[in-house]
Design a protein around this motif. Sequence first.
Motif, PDB file in Angstrom:
ATOM      1  N   GLN A 260      44.310 -21.826  -0.033  1.00  0.00           N
ATOM      2  CA  GLN A 260      45.465 -21.275   0.673  1.00  0.00           C
ATOM      3  C   GLN A 260      45.076 -20.236   1.730  1.00  0.00           C
ATOM      4  OE1 GLN A 260      47.890 -18.474  -1.478  1.00  0.00           O
ATOM      5  NE2 GLN A 260      49.773 -19.198  -0.539  1.00  0.00           N
ATOM      6  N   MET A 261      43.995 -19.481   1.471  1.00  0.00           N
ATOM      7  CA  MET A 261      43.670 -18.333   2.299  1.00  0.00           C
ATOM      8  C   MET A 261      42.839 -18.734   3.521  1.00  0.00           C
ATOM      9  SD  MET A 261      45.318 -16.256   0.496  1.00  0.00           S
ATOM     10  CE  MET A 261      45.025 -14.811   1.528  1.00  0.00           C
ATOM     11  N   ARG A 262      43.063 -17.987   4.595  1.00  0.00           N
ATOM     12  CA  ARG A 262      42.270 -18.140   5.810  1.00  0.00           C
ATOM     13  C   ARG A 262      41.902 -16.740   6.301  1.00  0.00           C
ATOM     14  NH1 ARG A 262      44.647 -19.186  11.783  1.00  0.00           N
ATOM     15  NH2 ARG A 262      42.732 -18.680  12.891  1.00  0.00           N
ATOM     16  N   PRO A 263      40.869 -16.132   5.702  1.00  0.00           N
ATOM     17  CA  PRO A 263      40.539 -14.749   6.080  1.00  0.00           C
ATOM     18  C   PRO A 263      40.013 -14.653   7.501  1.00  0.00           C
ATOM     19  CG  PRO A 263      38.900 -15.637   4.566  1.00  0.00           C
ATOM     20  CD  PRO A 263      39.988 -16.650   4.647  1.00  0.00           C
ATOM     21  N   THR A 264      40.381 -13.576   8.177  1.00  0.00           N
ATOM     22  CA  THR A 264      39.815 -13.268   9.482  1.00  0.00           C
ATOM     23  C   THR A 264      39.191 -11.878   9.427  1.00  0.00           C
ATOM     24  OG1 THR A 264      41.882 -12.322  10.349  1.00  0.00           O
ATOM     25  CG2 THR A 264      41.524 -14.678  10.690  1.00  0.00           C
ATOM     26  N   LYS A 265      38.197 -11.676  10.260  1.00  0.00           N
ATOM     27  CA  LYS A 265      37.448 -10.416  10.242  1.00  0.00           C
ATOM     28  C   LYS A 265      37.871  -9.513  11.398  1.00  0.00           C
ATOM     29  CE  LYS A 265      33.209 -10.019  11.783  1.00  0.00           C
ATOM     30  NZ  LYS A 265      31.735 -10.080  11.977  1.00  0.00           N
ATOM     31  N   GLY A 266      38.068  -8.239  11.061  1.00  0.00           N
ATOM     32  CA  GLY A 266      38.363  -7.230  12.071  1.00  0.00           C
ATOM     33  C   GLY A 266      37.322  -6.128  12.036  1.00  0.00           C
ATOM     34  N   VAL A 267      36.869  -5.705  13.201  1.00  0.00           N
ATOM     35  CA  VAL A 267      35.805  -4.699  13.321  1.00  0.00           C
ATOM     36  C   VAL A 267      36.312  -3.492  14.095  1.00  0.00           C
ATOM     37  CG1 VAL A 267      33.608  -4.237  14.509  1.00  0.00           C
ATOM     38  CG2 VAL A 267      33.872  -6.287  13.096  1.00  0.00           C
ATOM     39  N   HIS A 268      35.897  -2.288  13.646  1.00  0.00           N
ATOM     40  CA  HIS A 268      36.212  -1.042  14.346  1.00  0.00           C
ATOM     41  C   HIS A 268      34.937  -0.223  14.517  1.00  0.00           C
ATOM     42  CE1 HIS A 268      40.034  -2.323  12.587  1.00  0.00           C
ATOM     43  NE2 HIS A 268      40.626  -1.649  13.555  1.00  0.00           N
ATOM     44  N   LEU A 269      34.833   0.461  15.648  1.00  0.00           N
ATOM     45  CA  LEU A 269      33.686   1.304  15.957  1.00  0.00           C
ATOM     46  C   LEU A 269      34.162   2.731  16.212  1.00  0.00           C
ATOM     47  CD1 LEU A 269      31.862  -1.065  18.520  1.00  0.00           C
ATOM     48  CD2 LEU A 269      31.598  -0.993  16.027  1.00  0.00           C
ATOM     49  N   VAL A 270      33.351   3.719  15.804  1.00  0.00           N
ATOM     50  CA  VAL A 270      33.704   5.131  15.926  1.00  0.00           C
ATOM     51  C   VAL A 270      32.689   5.828  16.827  1.00  0.00           C
ATOM     52  CG1 VAL A 270      34.154   7.282  14.680  1.00  0.00           C
ATOM     53  CG2 VAL A 270      34.610   5.076  13.569  1.00  0.00           C
ATOM     54  N   VAL A 271      33.191   6.602  17.792  1.00  0.00           N
ATOM     55  CA  VAL A 271      32.326   7.420  18.651  1.00  0.00           C
ATOM     56  C   VAL A 271      32.863   8.842  18.668  1.00  0.00           C
ATOM     57  CG1 VAL A 271      31.652   5.467  20.114  1.00  0.00           C
ATOM     58  CG2 VAL A 271      33.632   6.868  20.759  1.00  0.00           C
ATOM     59  N   ASP A 272      32.042   9.780  19.122  1.00  0.00           N
ATOM     60  CA  ASP A 272      32.513  11.156  19.276  1.00  0.00           C
ATOM     61  C   ASP A 272      33.560  11.200  20.385  1.00  0.00           C
ATOM     62  OD1 ASP A 272      31.823  14.063  18.399  1.00  0.00           O
ATOM     63  OD2 ASP A 272      32.016  14.147  20.590  1.00  0.00           O
ATOM     64  N   ASN A 273      34.542  12.099  20.237  1.00  0.00           N
ATOM     65  CA  ASN A 273      35.598  12.117  21.242  1.00  0.00           C
ATOM     66  C   ASN A 273      35.136  12.658  22.590  1.00  0.00           C
ATOM     67  OD1 ASN A 273      35.536  14.889  20.858  1.00  0.00           O
ATOM     68  ND2 ASN A 273      37.601  15.046  20.026  1.00  0.00           N
TER      69      ASN A 273
END
Length: 611
Positions: free
Chosen positions: A252-265
């Motif tokens: 039933q499932m169809r996983p998708t991947k999400g990516v986030h990146l962090v930098v100094d402000n």
Amino acid sequence: MRFSKDTRQRAIEKLQDRTLDLLIIGGGITGAGVAIQAAASGLETGLIEMQDFAEGTSSRSTKLVHGGIRYLKQFDVEVVSDTVQERAVVQQIAPHIPKADPMLLPVYDEPNATFNMFRLKVAMDLYDLLAGVSNSPLANKTLTKEEVLEREPQIKAEGLVGGGQYLDYNNNDARLVIENIKRANQDGALIASRVKAESFLFDEEGQINGVVAKDMLSGETFEIKARTVINTSGPWSDLVRNLNKEDDQIQQMRPTKGVHLVVDNSKIKVPQPTYFDTGLGDGRMVFVIPRENKTYFGTTDTDYTGDLAHPTVTQDDVDYLLGIVNNRFPEANISIHDVESSWAGLRPLISGNKASDYNGGNNGSISDESFDHLISTVGSYLNKETTRDDVEEAIGQIETSTSEKANDPSAVSRGSSLDIDDNGLITLAGGKITDYRKMAEGAMKAIIEILSTQYQKQFTLVNSKTYPVSGGELNPANVDSELETFAQLGVKRGLDKADASYIARVFGSNAPRVFNLVTTLEAAEGLSLRDTLVLHYTMREEMALTPVDYFLRRTNHLLFMRETLDELTLPITNEMARYFEWSEEEKQAHLDELAAVLDESDLKELKENAK
């Protein structure tokens, strides 16, 4: 209320000596939402999670409790109507967690742009109408090009035609999970992390009546008996449903991947969350969000077939996001070496859900006829020529291939599904973090009906719209003032104002329990008093069992305070080792685990390859 390694062990023992009304498999936000409602409604409830709570999807989101960011793009106003109502509920029951944080949406004159200024204004007016924030300080604003650039001087001016601002809320996803879990524990649920369901138990008629579980810390297996069992394991839902199944495997499932990146402000300084087209003509949009003294951005949205427990950030993910962000902020010139931390997570999508892209891929569009009728009706409503019922009727007439429709009549929220298999296993899957309470409520109605008809056990479902999570016993209309009062208690206990305020913001009405630890604790070697108190509270009352639990999911230190983490790694681990009486080998194993998590978050391998 103690919720610790000791209570975990007691819960495991008690899970073996009774028949539960409900066993929950999975300790992310969906399972946590079911647990709080079940325990508060008087069901004898158990919950097992094979990792730490929220270790999978529920600590790896964009960290928003949104009311329709991506749905504004698609004019999927049916979903906006649902989600803004649920967002308001979450803010009521967990007022110390979601915080109002208006979103800026710049509009560019580009091929395949999502919005022009006219469509954006219509979308925002609809959004405010459905959210009930029209004619208030939280109402949307249309911005000129100059006003957008005044707010965000670094943003690309070329092609910019203006923008809009509308209400949204930031979120601490993992803390929302643990606060639901803690309240369920307080109400008597038997809860244990790092316990895996290995197979099902069946009665004589082939109906599931429990599980064979494995304690991932001791290696021991044991049985848990239950009248009903619900699978809330997110991306793992199919795997759980297919335990003991050799044929007729469910997919039933169809996983998708999400990516986030962090930098100094200092690399990108935005005063508020910002949401814009990628500029690539791919129909997608990207967030750039300030947090602490950092800025993070995402998300990607790609189909995923790898290890469900270990999605990773790839070079393609980094190249995609850096290309977009450097285009929109031309002076930023961010490279992979500027990335301080990162995370990759899976969205547990249901196959066949047409609205498959978390950030709104170009899956279709509303028809011109439907759009024109909707605009006309909304305009008439704003001029008081028609009623809200007329607007809702116009919404109901919209036919759009992007709509996140309910997948079947039993779905309890859009994009989710509630299934009961032939063997009696209940599966609650899909959905989004904003809908977690509503999804759980739908599942609980079905569970209470089963317990009534099959077992003659009667329960009345708690009103979960008003039942606060742990730490949420605050007046939602006066949160800041009440948190300030709690912070003053911390100052009286010897903390400085900044540290006391931090504890109040993170732990809400539980802050006094953190401050009270001062009576028995002094600052541990190498740690501030604040860090010592927070660490001990999370070990004693939040079942933090490892340094990674503490740095990543009980606090966001690993993600948003990376520059101070190295100096805390050994002192935190030493204090945990002292409290839990770890051997040197156990302590080293935890240090090694933390080092591996840091290397991955730091993108160490990708950075070395980029030299």
